[in-house]
Design a protein around this motif. Structure first.
Motif, PDB file in Angstrom:
ATOM      1  N   TYR A 151       0.835  -1.202   0.000  1.00  0.00           N
ATOM      2  CA  TYR A 151       0.000   0.000   0.000  1.00  0.00           C
ATOM      3  C   TYR A 151       0.869   1.251   0.000  1.00  0.00           C
ATOM      4  CZ  TYR A 151      -3.866  -3.068   1.300  1.00  0.00           C
ATOM      5  OH  TYR A 151      -4.822  -4.043   1.310  1.00  0.00           O
ATOM      6  N   ASP A 166      -9.863  -0.012   8.599  1.00  0.00           N
ATOM      7  CA  ASP A 166      -9.465  -0.365   7.233  1.00  0.00           C
ATOM      8  C   ASP A 166      -8.827   0.800   6.485  1.00  0.00           C
ATOM      9  OD1 ASP A 166     -11.679   1.207   6.917  1.00  0.00           O
ATOM     10  OD2 ASP A 166     -12.822  -0.228   5.729  1.00  0.00           O
ATOM     11  N   LYS A 167      -8.485   1.882   7.213  1.00  0.00           N
ATOM     12  CA  LYS A 167      -7.952   3.059   6.528  1.00  0.00           C
ATOM     13  C   LYS A 167      -6.651   3.606   7.108  1.00  0.00           C
ATOM     14  CE  LYS A 167     -12.561   4.885   5.620  1.00  0.00           C
ATOM     15  NZ  LYS A 167     -13.439   6.007   5.890  1.00  0.00           N
ATOM     16  N   TYR A 168      -6.342   3.319   8.370  1.00  0.00           N
ATOM     17  CA  TYR A 168      -5.277   4.048   9.056  1.00  0.00           C
ATOM     18  C   TYR A 168      -4.135   3.147   9.509  1.00  0.00           C
ATOM     19  CZ  TYR A 168      -8.729   7.726   9.085  1.00  0.00           C
ATOM     20  OH  TYR A 168      -9.645   8.654   8.699  1.00  0.00           O
ATOM     21  N   ASP A 221      -7.227  -4.357   2.936  1.00  0.00           N
ATOM     22  CA  ASP A 221      -8.023  -5.565   2.819  1.00  0.00           C
ATOM     23  C   ASP A 221      -7.916  -6.279   4.166  1.00  0.00           C
ATOM     24  OD1 ASP A 221      -9.401  -7.815   2.157  1.00  0.00           O
ATOM     25  OD2 ASP A 221      -8.135  -8.369   0.460  1.00  0.00           O
ATOM     26  N   LYS A 259      -2.859   7.536   6.434  1.00  0.00           N
ATOM     27  CA  LYS A 259      -4.082   6.996   5.852  1.00  0.00           C
ATOM     28  C   LYS A 259      -3.704   6.292   4.559  1.00  0.00           C
ATOM     29  CE  LYS A 259      -8.787   8.363   4.705  1.00  0.00           C
ATOM     30  NZ  LYS A 259      -9.741   9.462   4.643  1.00  0.00           N
ATOM     31  N   VAL A 260      -4.334   5.161   4.312  1.00  0.00           N
ATOM     32  CA  VAL A 260      -4.072   4.439   3.074  1.00  0.00           C
ATOM     33  C   VAL A 260      -4.522   5.309   1.910  1.00  0.00           C
ATOM     34  CG1 VAL A 260      -4.641   2.389   1.730  1.00  0.00           C
ATOM     35  CG2 VAL A 260      -4.363   2.207   4.189  1.00  0.00           C
ATOM     36  N   TYR A 307       0.826   5.338   1.437  1.00  0.00           N
ATOM     37  CA  TYR A 307       0.253   6.047   2.577  1.00  0.00           C
ATOM     38  C   TYR A 307       0.497   7.540   2.454  1.00  0.00           C
ATOM     39  CZ  TYR A 307       0.679   1.303   4.372  1.00  0.00           C
ATOM     40  OH  TYR A 307       0.607  -0.056   4.523  1.00  0.00           O
ATOM     41  N   ASN A 334      -7.161   2.869  -2.185  1.00  0.00           N
ATOM     42  CA  ASN A 334      -7.951   1.768  -1.630  1.00  0.00           C
ATOM     43  C   ASN A 334      -7.816   1.676  -0.123  1.00  0.00           C
ATOM     44  OD1 ASN A 334      -8.552   1.115  -4.278  1.00  0.00           O
ATOM     45  ND2 ASN A 334      -6.890  -0.362  -4.420  1.00  0.00           N
ATOM     46  N   LYS A 335      -8.713   0.928   0.491  1.00  0.00           N
ATOM     47  CA  LYS A 335      -8.642   0.643   1.922  1.00  0.00           C
ATOM     48  C   LYS A 335      -7.835  -0.631   2.108  1.00  0.00           C
ATOM     49  CE  LYS A 335     -13.197   2.588   2.769  1.00  0.00           C
ATOM     50  NZ  LYS A 335     -14.542   2.333   3.274  1.00  0.00           N
TER      51      LYS A 335
END
Length: 161
Positions: free
Chosen positions: A86, A123-125, A146, A139-140, A88, A143-144
């Motif tokens: 991911y 699912d975001k941080y 998974d 924060k991602v 960030y 996308n969030k």
């Protein structure tokens, strides 16, 4: 005083405004541009055969949670690769907002020394110790997380313990 006397001042004001705008844009891009995990923490964590991975799952900040452990080099690399997949960006979200979300605390030690620590919050941080040694909240980007992948990973560690 003629109108030509005002033009040099106007050019100076426009130039100053452009410089300030450019500096603000650079600061914004530096702080909020999506970055990969390694650029945030500063270096690739060393993972070898003497690794100890600890994953704690909590339903809220007040929950004691449960912990799963592994001494497998492959498990540590797997969770690190998951987080590295991911991008960030910094956020100024209040931690208080995240008090009642499920989160996973991931800690990797190598030869008894902590080489990586993070908390995946919802699912975001992502809270992570950055290259300056301070906890930072990201924060991602896009996308969030998974979370199913992380939950399955955690449950597989618990079942092997």
């Amino acid at each position: 005083m003629t109108t030509s006397d005002f033009f040099p001042k106007r050019k100076l004001a426009v130039s100053t405004t452009m410089i300030i705008g450019f500096v603000m844009l650079c600061v914004y891009l530096f702080l909020f541009y999506p970055r990969d995990l390694i650029s945030i923490i500063g270096k690739e964590p060393v993972i070898d055969s003497n690794v100890h991975l600890t994953v704690t799952n909590r339903n809220s900040i007040l929950d004691d949670g449960s912990t799963a452990e592994s001494y497998s080099e492959n498990h540590a690399k797997e969770v690190l690769d998951y987080l590295k997949s991911y991008k960030y960006r910094r956020t100024n979200t209040s931690y208080r907002k995240l008090d009642n979300v499920e989160y996973f605390i991931i800690k990797i030690e190598n030869n008894g020394e902590e080489v990586f620590r993070t908390a995946v919050r919802g699912d975001k941080y992502l809270s992570v110790i950055d290259k300056d040694g301070a906890w930072s909240l990201y924060k991602v980007s896009g996308n969030k997380f998974d979370i199913k992948v992380l939950k399955n990973f955690y449950e597989s560690l618990r079942s092997t313990n």
